[in-house]
Design an enzyme around this catalytic site. Structure first.
Site, PDB file in Angstrom:
ATOM      1  N   TYR A 101     -36.220   3.743 -26.584  1.00 56.22           N
ATOM      2  CA  TYR A 101     -35.296   3.418 -25.339  1.00 56.22           C
ATOM      3  C   TYR A 101     -35.537   3.899 -24.076  1.00 56.22           C
ATOM      4  O   TYR A 101     -35.322   3.355 -23.062  1.00 56.22           O
ATOM      5  CB  TYR A 101     -33.810   3.910 -25.806  1.00 56.22           C
ATOM      6  N   THR A 158     -32.288  -2.396 -39.247  1.00 53.13           N
ATOM      7  CA  THR A 158     -32.094  -3.794 -39.144  1.00 53.13           C
ATOM      8  C   THR A 158     -33.238  -4.464 -38.409  1.00 53.13           C
ATOM      9  O   THR A 158     -33.627  -5.777 -38.762  1.00 53.13           O
ATOM     10  CB  THR A 158     -30.747  -4.391 -38.767  1.00 53.13           C
ATOM     11  N   GLN A 388     -21.099   0.625 -30.929  1.00 53.05           N
ATOM     12  CA  GLN A 388     -21.426   0.544 -32.463  1.00 53.05           C
ATOM     13  C   GLN A 388     -20.881   1.877 -33.006  1.00 53.05           C
ATOM     14  O   GLN A 388     -21.429   3.037 -32.867  1.00 53.05           O
ATOM     15  CB  GLN A 388     -22.736   0.011 -32.909  1.00 53.05           C
ATOM     16  N   GLN A 419     -23.194   4.074 -30.938  1.00 58.59           N
ATOM     17  CA  GLN A 419     -24.456   3.982 -29.854  1.00 58.59           C
ATOM     18  C   GLN A 419     -23.509   3.012 -28.709  1.00 58.59           C
ATOM     19  O   GLN A 419     -22.744   2.099 -28.918  1.00 58.59           O
ATOM     20  CB  GLN A 419     -25.162   2.774 -30.450  1.00 58.59           C
ATOM     21  N   TYR A 462     -31.694   7.070 -30.327  1.00 58.99           N
ATOM     22  CA  TYR A 462     -31.032   6.387 -29.303  1.00 58.99           C
ATOM     23  C   TYR A 462     -31.069   7.115 -27.791  1.00 58.99           C
ATOM     24  O   TYR A 462     -30.482   7.751 -27.623  1.00 58.99           O
ATOM     25  CB  TYR A 462     -29.494   6.159 -29.323  1.00 58.99           C
TER      26      TYR A 462
END
Length: 505
Positions: A101, A158, A388, A419, A462
């Site tokens: 990120y 995912t 999320q 997140q 993250y």
């Protein structure tokens, strides 16, 4: 008979050695040092064809310009490039999939040599031992597909384009994680190139302290070139489900409160995990909510499992169920395809995270304050965003089953990983201040409305380079031990990262 299969992925990118002189050390240019590498490692330098693509970040908020990008095909070549960095006085950083990120895979500054691992893509599956040796140039889509050919699986996220190196180096959450743990929890050994170029193995019986550190803070200690995992049987029956609501802020806060209580105290089997997704509504003062997740058991048991939650919330306005085998569920979660051949898109975004402790759940006041921010500031913020609230904990969570000290990943008491993600309008630079404002206000709404000293954490996959107390929020009580391991394996901070253990201030 012991069946072992090895899949070798084709080379994706090569580049010839360049002639551009970048720096000098003791009278030798970097180009001269490059020419001394005995394995003919492909390297691309600034100004050469391929350099722009090789240094393109996933998050276009960043524009780092490494002094060189190398594309090794063996761990020995990785070692040679590490030694090149030592000789030329440049830090070296590994890039697995490039999904950091904050563009950690480009060095976080403009004087790094990047080791791009994309050509190291073998996967060896041992069907008798139920293990897989995965080189760290592999992306999640390729790993999942290959393991499925052997009816095996791992816990992980995912997105098919995420590289296993960073994902397995800092955590690795997915919808099977309540059942199987994090990706790091399945690691049995790691082949590592150290800061002096030595190639070694870290496991419970060899370099045990390094093995501990590599499972949660890997980038600060070495370059993982191959990871051995213990795999699980792929579930024969799975269902990916989703529900949605459009609610006023107060009712949305009530749903999140019920969701928290359901996750914390409910008799939820480990085969269930999901996330409450918060997005912008089309009316100011309202919130869109979705509950999406995976159920890794026969579908007949799903409704009874979710019944205590739905008995306390408004009826959803839409529902969706997609059942099939494990591969089918993974394709669904990946958005319809696990392929990693087509070029991946980019984004311009900012992300933050909170890991909320099970021992100190979010207060009602903090949840209400969050929904107030989401329904007003969020409504007024241009671009797209989502939050999320991911189910990590609960009675039977495999993540919670380990002690905080067992791996460098410290947040074993967590109930949720939240997140916070906001993209710029058009997903392109420049990134607007309104995006920072929304995420900071949302996190502050939660933190400031919980008890003083609320012991929340943050999730290192993250990464947030705006987080002021990152060492504690990412690593908590494990940080002091991590610094001790750093002094042993990388005392000069050769693997220097913006948010790396032992970072020089």
């Amino acid at each position: 008979m012991n069946k072992i299969s090895t899949i070798m992925r084709p080379t994706i990118l090569t580049a010839s050695l360049g002639l551009l002189i970048i720096s000098h050390v003791n009278g030798q240019s970097l180009k001269d040092l490059v020419s001394q590498i005995g394995y003919n490692v492909s390297i691309v330098l600034p100004g050469q064809p391929g350099y722009a693509n090789a240094t393109k970040p996933f998050n276009l908020r960043y524009d780092y310009k490494p002094v060189a990008v190398a594309f090794p095909v063996t761990s020995h070549e990785v070692s040679e490039v590490v030694q090149l960095g030592l000789k030329s006085n440049h830090t070296v950083v590994a890039r697995s999939g490039g999904h950091s990120y904050i563009a950690n895979g480009l060095g976080g500054k403009n004087d790094a040599i990047v080791i791009d691992l994309r050509n190291m893509k073998s996967i060896t599956v041992d069907d008798q031992r139920n293990t897989a040796v995965v080189q760290t140039g592999n992306l999640l889509g390729d790993i999942l597909t290959t393991l499925n050919e052997h009816d095996r699986a791992l816990p992980h996220g995912t997105c098919p384009y995420v590289g296993i190196g960073g994902h397995a180096g800092y955590g690795g959450y997915g919808f099977t994680s309540r059942m199987w743990g994090l990706t790091i929890d399945r690691i049995t050994s790691i082949e590592v190139v150290l800061a002096n170029g030595e190639i070694t193995t870290a496991s419970e019986t060899s370099n045990k302290d390094l093995f501990w550190a590599m499972r949660g803070a890997a980038g600060s200690f070495g370059i993982a070139t191959a990871i051995t995992f213990s795999t699980f049987p792929a579930p024969p029956e799975t269902t990916i489900f989703s529900y949605s609501w459009h609610l006023p802020a107060a009712e949305a806060a009530s749903v999140l409160t019920v969701f928290q209580n359901f996750t914390l105290t409910g008799d939820i089997p480990p085969q269930l995990a999901g996330e409450l997704v918060i997005t912008k509504a089309d009316i100011r003062g309202n919130v869109n909510l979705g509950y999406a997740g995976g159920w890794y058991a026969p579908i007949a048991q799903l409704n009874a499992t979710l019944a205590p939650f739905f008995a306390q919330v408004p009826a959803p306005i839409s529902t969706s169920f997609d059942s099939g085998d494990y591969l089918h569920s993974a394709i669904n979660l990946a958005g319809g395809s696990l392929q990693t051949i087509s070029p991946e898109g980019t984004d311009t975004f900012y992300a933050k995270s909170l890991m909320t402790p099970s021992s100190q759940p979010m207060s009602l006041k903090s949840i209400q304050a969050l929904m107030e921010v989401v329904s007003t500031v969020g409504f007024d913020t241009p671009g797209w965003w989502f939050f999320q609230v991911e189910q990590v904990g609960g009675k039977y969570s495999a993540i919670n089953a380990l002690k905080a000290s067992e791996t460098a990943f410290v947040h074993r008491d967590s109930l949720f990983v939240i997140q916070f993600y906001s993209s710029s309008p058009g997903n392109t630079p420049p990134y607007p201040q309104t995006g920072f404002n929304l995420l900071n206000a949302s996190v502050d709404a939660i933190v400031s409305n919980n008890r003083p000293g609320w012991n929340y954490g943050a999730y290192a996959n993250y990464l947030d380079d705006e987080l002021p107390d990152w060492s504690y929020r990412y690593y908590g009580s494990n940080y002091q031990r991590l610094e001790g391991v750093k002094r042993i394996y990388d005392p000069n901070d050769f693997f220097s990262l913006p948010l790396g253990v032992g970072r020089r201030h």
